[in-house]
Enzyme design. Structure first.
Site, mmCIF file in Angstrom:
data_model
loop_
_atom_site.group_PDB
_atom_site.id
_atom_site.type_symbol
_atom_site.label_atom_id
_atom_site.label_comp_id
_atom_site.label_asym_id
_atom_site.label_seq_id
_atom_site.Cartn_x
_atom_site.Cartn_y
_atom_site.Cartn_z
ATOM 1 N NE ARG A 37 24.050 64.656 -2.982
ATOM 2 C CZ ARG A 37 24.168 63.523 -3.663
ATOM 3 N NH1 ARG A 37 23.149 63.070 -4.397
ATOM 4 N NH2 ARG A 37 25.288 62.811 -3.611
ATOM 5 C CB ILE A 92 28.915 65.047 -4.745
ATOM 6 C CG1 ILE A 92 28.083 65.671 -3.608
ATOM 7 C CG2 ILE A 92 28.034 64.230 -5.668
ATOM 8 C CD1 ILE A 92 27.023 66.645 -4.116
ATOM 9 C CB SER A 93 30.097 62.131 0.197
ATOM 10 O OG SER A 93 31.499 62.245 0.216
ATOM 11 C CD GLN A 94 25.504 56.283 0.796
ATOM 12 O OE1 GLN A 94 26.615 55.941 1.201
ATOM 13 N NE2 GLN A 94 24.431 55.515 0.906
ATOM 14 N N PRO A 95 24.645 61.055 0.334
ATOM 15 C CG PRO A 95 22.772 62.079 -0.649
ATOM 16 C CD PRO A 95 23.825 61.025 -0.897
#
Length: 211
Positions: free
Chosen positions: A35, A61-64
């Site tokens: 990431r 970048i979105s939350q995993p």
């Protein structure tokens, strides 16, 4: 990945399992994906935290967890051809490309698209087609698609995307303004069923292109 990054990615995958992600293929893809590659170096130390992070141009970048949850919902339909709306950093595309034979991804911000292409090339992912354009319109020339994932919140579900789904195809999309719901929309001939999955928060899906 370095040994430290590999351990961090494995720990992230474990935390996502603890948070309720059950699809082992999704968890493995998270564990395999560096990431930090999708972030500025200054944010590298936060790469494996379960949080959204800025990537510039007002995007994130979105939350995993959300990346994994949306991917898990999509994979329930075993798609062979997937459309992603909002390439962004390329992280979600990296996960999807490991789990579907063909991925098409659209980004309206040229600089983000260029960076994402470079990152995904470094990961040796070659089943991805890229388009610079308006995500509201989808990618009609590449459709129809077994599944479509939208990584920004639309005020309403775009009709153009519904029209690019195959029968029994699925659309995973956040909808709303300040209060947003993650929807799972399934096509049944000319009809569509919709299910609210959970409450989410995304940047808005904007019309048009931005150089």
């Amino acid at each position: 990945m370095s040994r430290v990054a590999t351990t961090a990615a494995l720990n992230l995958a474990k935390s996502l399992r603890d948070a309720g992600i059950r699809d082992e293929a999704v968890l493995q893809a998270v564990a395999n994906t560096p990431r930090e590659l999708f972030l500025d170096a200054a944010l590298g130390h936060k790469a494996y935290e379960n949080t959204a992070l800025p990537i510039g141009m007002g995007q994130t970048i979105s939350q995993p967890y959300i990346v994994a949850r949306m991917t898990e919902l999509l994979l329930e339909h075993k798609p062979k051809k997937v459309l992603e709306i909002g390439t962004g950093s390329g992280y979600q595309a990296a996960i999807l490309a490991q789990l579907s034979p063909e991925l098409c991804t659209v980004e309206r911000i040229k600089s983000l698209q260029i960076q994402a292409r470079q990152r995904l090339k470094r990961l040796d992912l070659h089943n991805i087609s890229f388009k610079y354009g308006d995500g509201w319109k989808g990618w009609p020339n590449k459709g129809p698609f077994d599944a479509i994932m939208v990584t920004a919140a639309a005020a309403t579900v775009p009709e153009a995307l519904l029209g690019q789904l195959v029968d029994n195809g699925v659309l995973i999309i956040p909808v709303g303004d300040t209060s947003q719901q993650l929807l799972k929309v399934v096509r049944h001939g000319e009809q569509f069923s919709s299910e609210v999955v959970e409450i989410v928060r995304f940047v808005p899906l904007v019309n048009g292109e931005l150089a």
